[in-house]
Structures are given as structure tokens and as C-alpha cells.
Design an enzyme around this catalytic site. Sequence first.
Site, PDB file in Angstrom:
ATOM      1  N   ALA A  58       0.840  -1.188   0.000  1.00 58.46           N
ATOM      2  CA  ALA A  58       0.000   0.000   0.000  1.00 58.46           C
ATOM      3  C   ALA A  58       0.877   1.241   0.000  1.00 58.46           C
ATOM      4  O   ALA A  58       2.093   1.140   0.135  1.00 58.46           O
ATOM      5  CB  ALA A  58      -0.899   0.016   1.236  1.00 58.46           C
ATOM      6  N   GLU A 110       1.042   5.510   1.325  1.00 56.52           N
ATOM      7  CA  GLU A 110       0.503   6.473   2.279  1.00 56.52           C
ATOM      8  C   GLU A 110       0.228   7.869   1.716  1.00 56.52           C
ATOM      9  O   GLU A 110       0.276   8.845   2.462  1.00 56.52           O
ATOM     10  CB  GLU A 110       1.488   6.591   3.448  1.00 56.52           C
ATOM     11  CG  GLU A 110       2.835   7.292   3.128  1.00 56.52           C
ATOM     12  CD  GLU A 110       3.986   6.355   2.772  1.00 56.52           C
ATOM     13  OE1 GLU A 110       3.713   5.228   2.315  1.00 56.52           O
ATOM     14  OE2 GLU A 110       5.151   6.748   2.935  1.00 56.52           O
ATOM     15  N   GLU A 159      -0.031   2.558   7.081  1.00 54.38           N
ATOM     16  CA  GLU A 159      -0.201   3.682   6.146  1.00 54.38           C
ATOM     17  C   GLU A 159      -0.809   4.881   6.871  1.00 54.38           C
ATOM     18  O   GLU A 159      -0.414   6.022   6.644  1.00 54.38           O
ATOM     19  CB  GLU A 159      -1.071   3.285   4.951  1.00 54.38           C
ATOM     20  CG  GLU A 159      -0.616   2.049   4.189  1.00 54.38           C
ATOM     21  CD  GLU A 159       0.847   2.023   3.804  1.00 54.38           C
ATOM     22  OE1 GLU A 159       1.449   3.104   3.637  1.00 54.38           O
ATOM     23  OE2 GLU A 159       1.406   0.913   3.695  1.00 54.38           O
TER      24      GLU A 159
HETATM   25  N1  B3K Z   1       5.930   3.866   1.403  1.00 49.68           N
HETATM   26  C1  B3K Z   1       5.395   2.803   0.599  1.00 49.68           C
HETATM   27  C2  B3K Z   1       6.459   2.158  -0.206  1.00 49.68           C
HETATM   28  C3  B3K Z   1       6.343   2.402  -1.650  1.00 49.68           C
HETATM   29  C4  B3K Z   1       7.615   2.069  -2.382  1.00 49.68           C
HETATM   30  C5  B3K Z   1       7.418   1.762  -3.796  1.00 49.68           C
HETATM   31  N2  B3K Z   1       8.644   1.674  -4.528  1.00 49.68           N
HETATM   32  C6  B3K Z   1       4.684   1.790   1.418  1.00 49.68           C
HETATM   33  C7  B3K Z   1       4.912   1.864   2.871  1.00 49.68           C
HETATM   34  O1  B3K Z   1       5.985   1.603   3.371  1.00 49.68           O
HETATM   35  O2  B3K Z   1       4.020   2.227   3.583  1.00 49.68           O
HETATM   36 ZN    ZN Z   2       5.792   2.528   5.164  1.00 51.05          ZN
END
Ligand code: B3K
Ligand code: ZN
Length: 873
Positions: free
Chosen positions: A262, A264, A298
Amino acid sequence: PQAIHLSDYRPPAYRVTHTELTFELDPSATRVKARLHLERHPEREAGEALELDGEQLTLKSIALDGQVLGEDEYRLTEQGLRIESVPASFLLDTEVEISPEENTALEGLYRSGGMFCTQCEAEGFRRITFYPDRPDVMATFSTTVVGDAASLPVLLSNGNPVERGELPNGRHFVTWEDPHPKPCYLFALVAGDLNKVEDRFTTMSGRDVTLQIWVEEENLGKTDHAMASLKRAMRWDEETYGREYDLDLFMIVAVNDFNMGAMENKGLNIFNSAAVLTHPDTATDAAFQRVEGIVAHEYFHNWSGNRVTCRDWFQLSLKEGFTVFRDQSFSADVNSAPVKRIEDVSFFRTAQFAEDAGPTAHPVRPDHYIEIGNFYTLTIYEKGAEIVRMLRNLVGWEAFRRGSDLYFSRFDGQAVTIEDFVTCMAEASGQNLDQFMLWYSQAGTPEIDAHGEYDYARAEYRLILRQRTPATPGQSDKQALHIPVRLGLVGTKSGRDLALTLDGESLGRDAVIHLREDEQEFVFTDLAEAPVPSLARGFSAPVKLNFPYSREDLAFLLANDSDGFNRWDAGQRLALLALDDLIAAHRNGVEKVMDNRVVDAFRTLLTSDTDDKAVLAEMLTLPSEAYIAEQQPLVDVDAIHAARQFVKQSLAVTLRDEFLAVYQANLDDVSYAPEPDQIAARSLKNVALSYLMSIEDEEGVALTQRQFEAEHNMTDVRHALTLLTHSSRDDLADPALKAFGQKWAHDPLVMDQWFSIQVSRPQADALERVKFLMDHPAFSLTNPNKVRALIGAFAQNRVNFHRLDGEGYKLLADVVIKLNRLNPEIAARLITPLTRWARYDETRQELMKAELERIRAEDLSPNVYEVVEKALA
Ligand code: B3K
Ligand code: ZN
């Protein structure tokens, strides 16, 4: 491809204060108009060129402060756009064309089924428009989405909707405003024929927030659990961290094609449908818990990541390590805390330790990378979370909470570094955390060799701890870390934790000692009886701890340790010792003999009166083949499989009645709820069934079939189907798989489970099944969930992936080569098992390297290039 270095960081020459976007959606030719309000960074000199990132964009027009730029006034490259001379503050208008339907990498704006959606972290926004695509550029956004009203009735973006209306030619638009300055990686857009489930939440200061989960119509019945989880997470973050939600609207959207779990995005979280949809008939307990954890994760990013974000991508663990720690704490609070810890640590010790020991090992804060997409790793996430957990334990919860408050207030709206976070903890606690910072820069798993001696005459226990961290790629010399070791000394007579006195100071019965040197001696005094040490309780640091325990010591700890986690760990260690002998016996072709101490320990567990069924289920679970492999100097997949199977069957034969009693005592026909008590009973029952089925006697088979046919809930059905499919009898496997496959042909998330179960079977036809299923109508190489369910699951099938004819490796390499073009991020992840070649015998090493060489000969994406180069270095 070139590496980028942390030491080269400079603030951006120009920053964007406000971003206005207009999307005219079209599958093959979407137009994106961007108006950027730019100004020179105060720390940078006048006269520097403006450089914007941009990939796979067709520029249609460009104007600076309203003046159209001629072709000699800017320069386009593969990576972006450059304007040599710009004023100190100006407006830049661009219009580009992009093709969402050709975007199979699923980064930027792409199509998933009939919908449009985005994924911008880490560097996907540059595939949408020309922009300084880096997290330290934070702007407010105003986004207008224009689309066909009939096929795209719902048009979403970050923030609040402020205007909507009809347009000519059956089109309509919605304008969204996000008042919180954000980096472009948190931008999101979704358009499609979606339905919403709505709820409300009143924040602690009394503000009313509308909560929406947007799904395709057929999934409307699968959102209850995610919504309930969201509300629990919102309340928990208020109560635990004092963090409140900051917009009037919070949206979650489920999409079928998604690289990760997912994302955020501010106010508009986008989820892989597998990480949000649940129903008792289609999702297991584990899936319910995973959804709860990811929804929380998230949501928690809204503060740890969005309000305060990362200065650059080297700081990724700043948001991920902290947020994983937060979601783990949340899940522990709302479920069984000891089981949550056991699950997290088993996974960590299996998968992160392997990463740390392999060619892609990297520090929690890397100092260089080629492709940031390759750094969404267990090290950044899970080891990062272990570091934050150590910090919490070092400074204590109250100081940690003060440090967290300080961090959020001092850096609100800013893009910061890991030092900024740790400094807040140091300030709030008054502790010096300088040596502790090494955890962020030093890769590899530290090992502690411990030994101890009890001196009867002096009533003293002398504990010696020695630490070393093995060399990792690019880091040969390691320094001593600050390692908190939580421990107890369990009296061999009393079976109780003894009072701990160290250097004349009384520490209670459960204490933390601090290992800071290569070697340290700790002398505990005034001990009236000889102890067995219980070390690194609760996995107090992400290290391997070796202590020369005898099997009697381990059986003693298993029965007496006051720390539930270490009691479980003692059982695992005891089983591992027995497994070691059996692995050796298998290799040497001598008869296998079961260790009775393990049988006795299991008998005691099975007949003990426990009210913690969840922990008991964990204790009755043998270490996985992957974890056993981690402990071996050289991995012998067949011997490991045979030894583990032998232990399982020996236990089942000897303790058949006990397992049966446990199974029957935990049968239930209450209506399904994903609640801790029910989950505990189900897991205990299903562990018992695994043992009963392992010997495939009539009763075990009948119980398994009955459980499968009862169709009570997916946890029970899936477990039974797995046991039938993994049995030695195709007459049990085939009809069950067929019935299940037909029943669920319409549900992609269930079909994913159906794929995984059959390709992880130990029987020799697993590889042929993979090949056959790759042509199944429900399979697709462009859908990451399908690739993970079929190819990823097969690569975890230890016996069959590592077939001696090399066909397993070849199949994986073939898929990697195809995906290298279609979806580089997924391709690079899929290679992981091949990068571990050094752990296997020479024949397999050669076969695995040959496949890596074959991949290397292709025209590679930076993602795959970086992984393959490291693996073959
Ligand atoms: N911050 C996103 C990660 C997405 C990376 C895609 N290359 C998901 C998470 O850690 O919540
Ligand atoms: Zn994250």
C-alpha cells in the site's frame, strides 16, 4: 547506471511552493498541465540552472512567467529538462502527454483494469510531469482531474474536493486542494467506476473526519475489517502518540495491480486489494491481521512520513523504521503481544538475517545506491524498526514519547534526517546516543558469543559477552556497537528469576546490561543458586546470540523462563539441536533417531493447562525449513526437509492422542470473527492437525477432509487444503484443488492462494505445475500479486526450487528476463533467491550463477542491473 551518494547531498537549487496540476485522462494520451510556483533556495546562489526530473514524457508546451520558451531556451534529456537561466522567483507552465495504458512498471500514472491510479514513491512523479522529484521539495497542491463521466464517475486526489462540474463531450471534472505542503512522492490520483463505503471518526479535539473506502462493486462486502482497523489505528495514534488526523477526509482505494502492499499518499491511501479486502470466506486470520497492520501502517505515516518526511532517500528508514515500529506496537496492543513478537522475530531472523548475510547487505542508512526502488528492504523496514525499538527500551517509554513529541513539533512540515530523530531522543532522555548511531551506518548482523560460569564458593555468576559483526560488501572493518542485552538468571533449583546484583547495584530480576566493547565481563553477585541465563529476552537487539546451552538447559528454560519470548526461543533452540543431528544423519546415510528430550518437551506442552493458546501454538511449531537453513554452514535442502519431516512424524506418532485431544478441544462452530481468542484456538487446532496429517493415517486424513469440506472459514479451509495438497497422495490433493479452484474462479485474491498452495508442495511435480499454471486464465505476468503467488511462492519451495537439474533456477531467470522490461521493480525483487547462491553446494552454486549470468547478458533496467551486479561481484 551511476550510483548516487549520500555524501553528495545538496539542497535543491529551486523549490516549489505551490503546484497546480490539471489531468485530462485518456488511456493512451493523457495530458498533464503543471503550473509550478518556483523560487530559488536561500542557501543556493543566484544564476544556477533549473533542473527538473522527467521520464517518458512528451513535452507539448512550456512557458516561463507566461512567456512561451523557444527550443533554444531549454534542453530535454532522457532524465529531464534544464533551463539555463531563470529568475529568483517565477512561474513555470508545462504541458506533457503520457500513456497510462502502456505503463506496465506501475510507477507514475497507470491503468489497473478500467481505472487510472498512481504510485509515485520513490521516483514515479517524474513519469507524470517535469518536477524536482525529491522529498525535500514540499509544496501545496491543487489538482484538477478531468475524465469521461460515464466510465470514470469517480475522480479523486489528495486533500479536499473544492469544485466539481460538467464539461462538454460527456466529460466532468473535480478539483482537489491539499493544504499541507508535501513532497511529490505523496501525490495521488485515482479515477474509475468505484463505490464507496463511508464512516466517520471524531478526533480527540472533536473534529469530524469522513472516512471512505473505495472499491469495485464486487468488493463492497469486503471492507468492514479495514474500516474497523482504520478507526482503531486513528484512536491508538491519538492515545499512544498524541497524533491526530489533520484533514476532513481520509480515503483508501483498493486496486488490483500494485507493486507493494500500500501507499501512504496524503489523504488518499492507495492499497493493493490484497492488503485491504477481507471476508471470512475468502481471507485467513493471517490475512485479517495483515490488513489491520497495513491499514495502521499507512495511516501512521500521516505523521511519521508525511507531516515530517525524509530529506533524501538515504533517510528512508527514518519514516519506514519508525512507522513499522509503530504498527508493530499497535498490532501487539490489539492482539496477542507475545505472539506478535514471536511472529515478527521469526520472520526477521529468517529473512533479514539472510539479507544481511548476502551480497545485497546494506546499512539501515545506505550511503549509496543505483536504484532507490531496490532499497525498500527488510533492512530498511524491519531492522530500522528494531533500532527504534532499542531506542524506546534504552530511554524508556516516557522519554521516548517526549522525544517523539519534540520530533513532530520541531520538524513539522520539514524534510529531515535520521540524526534529527535520534537527537530528539537524546535531548528528551539526556542520554548520549553517539555510539548507538552506528546501528544506522554499519551493515551485517552482529553476533554475540556468550559464556558464563557459576562460582559456588563466591556465589557469583560471571557472564562474558563478545561481539563481532561479520564483514559485508564494502564494509570490512566493523566497530563495536552499543547492544542492549535484556536478561534474567533463572535459578536451577527454584526455577525462578534470581535477584540481580551487578557491581554492587541491585537491578531487579529482569534487567538490561549494555555491551559497548568488543568484549565485556559482567559479574553478578549474591546468587545463592546456580543459574541458567536467559539472554536477549524479547529479542532485545537484532543480533545472533550464541550460548553453549545443553539440551537440559534448554528444556529447563522452556519449562521455567518467565519471559514468554525466550521460553519459545528455548524450544526453538532445542528443536534446532535435534534437527542438526538428524540433518547430519541424513547426509551420512545413517538411521535417524528422534531425541526424546524434544518429545518430552512437546508432551509437557500438549498436556499443560495453558490459557495462552496462541503462544502454545507457536511453541508447537517447528522452526521453518528456511530458518533451519539459516543456521547451517551450508544449506542442504533435502536433508533439512527430510530431518524436519522426520521430527514432525516422530512427534505425531508418539503424541498422536495428545494432538488429537488438542484438535478436538479447539473445534468451534461459533460464527467467525478475527478476534484474538478465536484466532488462537484456530491456530492451535490447525497446528495439531498438521501433525496428525503428517503421518497420513485414516483419522488424520478424515479430519482434514472434513475440515476442508465444512467450509467454515478460509483459515480452516485453506489450512486443510494445504495439508491435502502437500500430502503424498494425489488422490487427496487433486479433487480438493479442483473443487476449490472451481468454487473461487471468480475471486482473484482467493485464486492467488490457490496458486501458492500448489506450487509450494514438496512433491516433485511442483515445477511442472508452475509451468502449467502460467497458462491458466487467472494468471498474468503483468499483475504483481499473480507473480508473487505463483513464481514468488515457488521460489520459496525449498526442495523444488533448488532441484539439482537447475530447472527451478532457469524458470525464475526466464520470468525475471521478461519482467525486466515489463516491471523492473518486481523483476529485481524476484531475483533475491538466486543472489543467495553462496549458501549452497558447488553444483547448485554453478547453476545459480549461470542463470544470473544469463540475466546479466540482457539489456537491463537499473533495478535488475544493480541486484545482478552485486550478486555476481
Ligand atoms: N511507502 C510505501 C512504499 C512504496 C515504495 C514503492 N517503490 C509503502 C509503505 O511503506 O508504507
Ligand atoms: Zn511505510
